[in-house]
Design a protein around this motif. Structure first.
Motif, PDB file in Angstrom:
ATOM      1  N   GLU A  34       0.824  -1.205   0.000  1.00 10.40           N
ATOM      2  CA  GLU A  34       0.000   0.000   0.000  1.00 10.40           C
ATOM      3  C   GLU A  34       0.861   1.260   0.000  1.00 10.40           C
ATOM      4  OE1 GLU A  34      -2.584  -0.504   3.365  1.00 10.40           O
ATOM      5  OE2 GLU A  34      -3.951  -1.815   2.253  1.00 10.40           O
ATOM      6  N   GLN A  35       1.963   1.229   0.746  1.00 13.65           N
ATOM      7  CA  GLN A  35       2.881   2.367   0.775  1.00 13.65           C
ATOM      8  C   GLN A  35       3.515   2.600  -0.589  1.00 13.65           C
ATOM      9  OE1 GLN A  35       3.434   4.559   3.454  1.00 13.65           O
ATOM     10  NE2 GLN A  35       1.581   3.490   4.061  1.00 13.65           N
ATOM     11  N   VAL A  36       3.934   1.518  -1.226  1.00 14.24           N
ATOM     12  CA  VAL A  36       4.564   1.605  -2.543  1.00 14.24           C
ATOM     13  C   VAL A  36       3.570   2.141  -3.575  1.00 14.24           C
ATOM     14  CG1 VAL A  36       5.499   0.203  -4.441  1.00 14.24           C
ATOM     15  CG2 VAL A  36       6.312  -0.151  -2.116  1.00 14.24           C
ATOM     16  N   ASN A  37       2.327   1.731  -3.462  1.00 14.30           N
ATOM     17  CA  ASN A  37       1.315   2.126  -4.445  1.00 14.30           C
ATOM     18  C   ASN A  37       0.658   3.471  -4.145  1.00 14.30           C
ATOM     19  OD1 ASN A  37       1.745  -0.230  -5.884  1.00 14.30           O
ATOM     20  ND2 ASN A  37       0.160  -1.352  -4.791  1.00 14.30           N
ATOM     21  N   SER A  38       0.986   4.077  -3.020  1.00 11.69           N
ATOM     22  CA  SER A  38       0.348   5.349  -2.667  1.00 11.69           C
ATOM     23  C   SER A  38       0.837   6.472  -3.582  1.00 11.69           C
ATOM     24  CB  SER A  38       0.622   5.699  -1.204  1.00 11.69           C
ATOM     25  OG  SER A  38       1.940   6.169  -1.053  1.00 11.69           O
ATOM     26  N   ASP A  39       0.022   7.505  -3.697  1.00  4.90           N
ATOM     27  CA  ASP A  39       0.355   8.648  -4.547  1.00  4.90           C
ATOM     28  C   ASP A  39       1.572   9.421  -4.046  1.00  4.90           C
ATOM     29  OD1 ASP A  39      -1.721   8.061  -6.252  1.00  4.90           O
ATOM     30  OD2 ASP A  39      -3.130   9.400  -5.216  1.00  4.90           O
ATOM     31  N   GLU A  40       1.804   9.409  -2.732  1.00  6.03           N
ATOM     32  CA  GLU A  40       2.929  10.148  -2.158  1.00  6.03           C
ATOM     33  C   GLU A  40       4.268   9.428  -2.332  1.00  6.03           C
ATOM     34  OE1 GLU A  40       0.630   9.676   1.062  1.00  6.03           O
ATOM     35  OE2 GLU A  40      -0.743  10.949  -0.067  1.00  6.03           O
ATOM     36  N   ASN A  41       4.232   8.158  -2.691  1.00  9.38           N
ATOM     37  CA  ASN A  41       5.460   7.374  -2.784  1.00  9.38           C
ATOM     38  C   ASN A  41       6.300   7.774  -3.999  1.00  9.38           C
ATOM     39  OD1 ASN A  41       7.330   5.336  -2.155  1.00  9.38           O
ATOM     40  ND2 ASN A  41       6.391   3.999  -3.656  1.00  9.38           N
ATOM     41  N   LYS A  42       7.583   7.858  -3.777  1.00  6.18           N
ATOM     42  CA  LYS A  42       8.504   8.185  -4.862  1.00  6.18           C
ATOM     43  C   LYS A  42       9.481   7.035  -5.121  1.00  6.18           C
ATOM     44  CE  LYS A  42       7.964  13.067  -4.701  1.00  6.18           C
ATOM     45  NZ  LYS A  42       6.577  13.043  -4.482  1.00  6.18           N
ATOM     46  N   VAL A  43       9.272   5.927  -4.455  1.00 13.68           N
ATOM     47  CA  VAL A  43      10.158   4.767  -4.590  1.00 13.68           C
ATOM     48  C   VAL A  43       9.365   3.589  -5.126  1.00 13.68           C
ATOM     49  CG1 VAL A  43      11.655   3.169  -3.330  1.00 13.68           C
ATOM     50  CG2 VAL A  43      11.555   5.565  -2.643  1.00 13.68           C
TER      51      VAL A  43
END
Length: 107
Positions: free
Chosen positions: A30-39
């Motif tokens: 979910e973190q990887v797929n979030s809009d705020e993620n840059k990695v």
């Protein structure tokens, strides 16, 4: 008790790992797929991160139990293992660990 033996015992005798892996995998994904993620992380990198997290959790648990177990330098390894198992049983370490993993939440 050596860490690898401890890890094997925990993995074979409680269900914490089966709770931890899907829960943390979902969170990282979910973190990887979030809009705020840059990695970007590939599925194998996510799996690697989950394994690292599991090992860290076990190392923390090992250190906690290690402080409580009283062994002598003259004790044979099997005697040390028995003392570890007795202390873990008395403190209900596996149940407590499983409950803490089950209750784990991410923000």
């Amino acid at each position: 008790m050596e860490f690898e033996d401890f890890k094997k015992y925990v993995e074979e005798n409680c269900r914490a790992k089966s709770i931890f892996f899907p829960k943390v995998t979902k969170y990282i994904t979910e973190q990887v797929n979030s809009d705020e993620n840059k990695v970007y992380l590939s599925p194998s990198q996510i799996e690697s991160e989950v394994k690292k997290g599991w090992n860290d959790a076990l190392k923390n648990l090992y250190a906690k139990v290690n402080k409580k177990v009283k062994t002598k330098k003259t004790d044979s390894y099997p005697v040390k293992v028995e003392k570890w198992l007795a202390e873990m049983s008395e403190l209900e370490i596996l149940d407590e660990f499983t409950d803490s993993i089950d209750d784990m939440e991410f923000e």
